[in-house]
Write a protein that holds these residues in place. Structure first.
Motif, PDB file in Angstrom:
ATOM      1  N   UNK A 159       0.878  -1.175   0.000  1.00  0.00           N
ATOM      2  CA  UNK A 159       0.000   0.000   0.000  1.00  0.00           C
ATOM      3  C   UNK A 159       0.910   1.218   0.000  1.00  0.00           C
ATOM      4  N   UNK A 160       0.839   1.976  -1.060  1.00  0.00           N
ATOM      5  CA  UNK A 160       1.775   3.071  -1.284  1.00  0.00           C
ATOM      6  C   UNK A 160       1.175   4.419  -0.883  1.00  0.00           C
ATOM      7  N   UNK A 166     -11.086   9.574  -2.348  1.00  0.00           N
ATOM      8  CA  UNK A 166     -12.086  10.582  -2.003  1.00  0.00           C
ATOM      9  C   UNK A 166     -11.806  11.913  -2.711  1.00  0.00           C
ATOM     10  N   UNK A 167     -11.369  11.827  -3.973  1.00  0.00           N
ATOM     11  CA  UNK A 167     -11.111  13.021  -4.754  1.00  0.00           C
ATOM     12  C   UNK A 167      -9.851  13.758  -4.384  1.00  0.00           C
ATOM     13  N   UNK A 168      -8.963  13.111  -3.613  1.00  0.00           N
ATOM     14  CA  UNK A 168      -7.723  13.764  -3.185  1.00  0.00           C
ATOM     15  C   UNK A 168      -6.541  12.835  -3.430  1.00  0.00           C
ATOM     16  N   UNK A 169      -5.347  13.347  -3.218  1.00  0.00           N
ATOM     17  CA  UNK A 169      -4.131  12.554  -3.385  1.00  0.00           C
ATOM     18  C   UNK A 169      -3.767  11.863  -2.080  1.00  0.00           C
ATOM     19  N   UNK A 195      -4.253  14.796   0.899  1.00  0.00           N
ATOM     20  CA  UNK A 195      -4.001  16.243   0.910  1.00  0.00           C
ATOM     21  C   UNK A 195      -5.297  17.050   0.797  1.00  0.00           C
ATOM     22  N   UNK A 196      -6.411  16.384   1.140  1.00  0.00           N
ATOM     23  CA  UNK A 196      -7.712  17.053   1.015  1.00  0.00           C
ATOM     24  C   UNK A 196      -7.838  18.221   1.973  1.00  0.00           C
ATOM     25  N   UNK A 197      -7.405  18.007   3.223  1.00  0.00           N
ATOM     26  CA  UNK A 197      -7.486  19.079   4.217  1.00  0.00           C
ATOM     27  C   UNK A 197      -6.136  19.779   4.295  1.00  0.00           C
ATOM     28  N   UNK A 198      -6.103  21.061   4.046  1.00  0.00           N
ATOM     29  CA  UNK A 198      -4.869  21.828   4.108  1.00  0.00           C
ATOM     30  C   UNK A 198      -5.089  23.060   4.966  1.00  0.00           C
ATOM     31  N   UNK A 199      -4.067  23.498   5.748  1.00  0.00           N
ATOM     32  CA  UNK A 199      -2.709  22.971   5.763  1.00  0.00           C
ATOM     33  C   UNK A 199      -2.540  21.698   6.579  1.00  0.00           C
ATOM     34  N   UNK A 200      -3.536  21.346   7.416  1.00  0.00           N
ATOM     35  CA  UNK A 200      -3.429  20.134   8.226  1.00  0.00           C
ATOM     36  C   UNK A 200      -3.983  18.938   7.467  1.00  0.00           C
TER      37      UNK A 200
END
Length: 348
Positions: A159-160, A166-169, A195-200
């Protein structure tokens, strides 16, 4: 109206009001109620600290424990290795066997061990040196005997920290837990971050599946399965298992999800991170839809009357197909890896 009749009426009205409003209390599970204090074990050598015990019995009834060990002068993200100990019983004494996984170019961490037929299965976090801290991935290895070397899957990392969810990386995959499902397929539940939630970024629980133990594994299309990211919170350290026709997942409640679900969360600016609160246990008919949790285990203070410390990395020791002990890592001043709790009379 007689006084006792009036009292009964008041009680009934109160109960009806509570029922109408809905009781949001996260109750203590029967699993948690079955836990009996055991002992702190596996003291680290000077200059090292031990973490995350994964226990299993071999064919002869010998207890084997795989865990992370990290030098004090190093960091787990760069210097952790997986070591192997044996004992005749959970209380010990424990004997060092070998360093199971160690590599100058990577950190091996947070193992979980299982058995499928005559094959032992070890899943773990692997972090390549020189990559960002968030870029953790998952490996798997097998062996026919715990006295023989493990063979890593040719598909590793299975698992990489890449792909879409969910539409994010996907930028992180770690802390795996392995089981065989009701259809005989192999599942790995794990901690994912996108990376859906930024900056956290917040930790979510996801699933990958395969028809073969060694893989390749495919991410479930509707990942993540459990997430509180939209509320700015998360959970950690899943341990999943299939037992008597039901799926279970025990997790560390690192950000007061219990309070969130009860409608009274600890404010973020007052929240002490990590396993400083009771863990949670989820139950599911299909291992996909998990619903509302209950308390899965309590804190070290509850069991041992010690100063509160982080109890994390839940892992069950199974005997004859039944859960016998719950092992928990504990991040306190004691040099041990953590402690175990006896599971007595659990009625799931």
């Amino acid at each position: 109206m007689k006084p006792y009749v009036k009292l009964i009426c008041i009680c009934l009205v109160t109960l009806l009001f509570i029922a109408a409003k809905g009781d949001k209390t996260i109750k203590e599970s029967s699993f948690s109620k079955s836990l009996v204090p055991g002992k702190f074990i596996l003291e680290a050598e000077d200059g090292w600290w031990n973490w995350g015990m994964a226990p299993i019995y071999d064919k002869k009834g010998k207890l084997h424990v795989f865990m992370s060990t990290i030098p004090y002068k190093g960091r787990w993200v760069t210097d952790s290795k997986i070591v192997h100990f044996t004992a005749d019983r959970p209380e010990g004494p424990y004997t060092f066997v070998d360093t199971t996984f160690s590599r100058n170019t990577a950190s091996y961490h947070n193992p979980q061990v299982s058995k499928v037929g005559d094959t032992y299965v070890l899943v773990y976090l692997v972090k390549e040196k020189g990559t960002p801290r968030i870029a953790q991935q998952i490996g798997i290895a097998t062996t026919k005997s715990l006295d023989e070397p493990w063979v890593e899957s040719p598909y590793n990392p299975i698992i990489k920290a890449s792909g879409k969810m969910d539409g994010a990386n996907i930028i992180h995959a770690s802390n795996p837990t392995f089981l065989v499902d009701e259809d005989g397929k192999y599942r790995i539940y794990y901690k994912s971050v996108t990376d859906k939630q930024k900056p956290k970024q917040f930790r979510e629980m996801s699933l990958a599946m395969s028809d073969a133990i060694e893989g390749p594994y495919q991410n479930y299309e509707a990942n993540p399965l459990i997430s509180y990211a939209d509320q700015g919170r998360d959970i950690e350290d899943p341990y999943a298992f299939y037992y008597k026709g039901m799926y279970y997942m025990i997790v560390e409640d690192r950000m007061d999800i219990k309070g969130l679900l009860e409608g009274n969360p600890t404010p973020i600016n007052k929240l002490k991170m990590g396993g400083n609160r009771p863990g949670l246990i989820y139950k599911s008919k299909d291992g996909i839809n998990w619903g509302r949790p209950e308390i899965g285990y309590n804190t070290n203070t509850h069991y041992f009357n010690r100063a509160l410390a982080r109890s994390e990395r839940p892992s069950i020791l199974w005997k004859d197909g039944k859960p016998e002990y719950l092992f928990l890592a504990c991040h306190d001043k004691d040099p041990t890896a953590g402690y175990f709790l006896k599971i007595e009379g659990w009625n799931n």
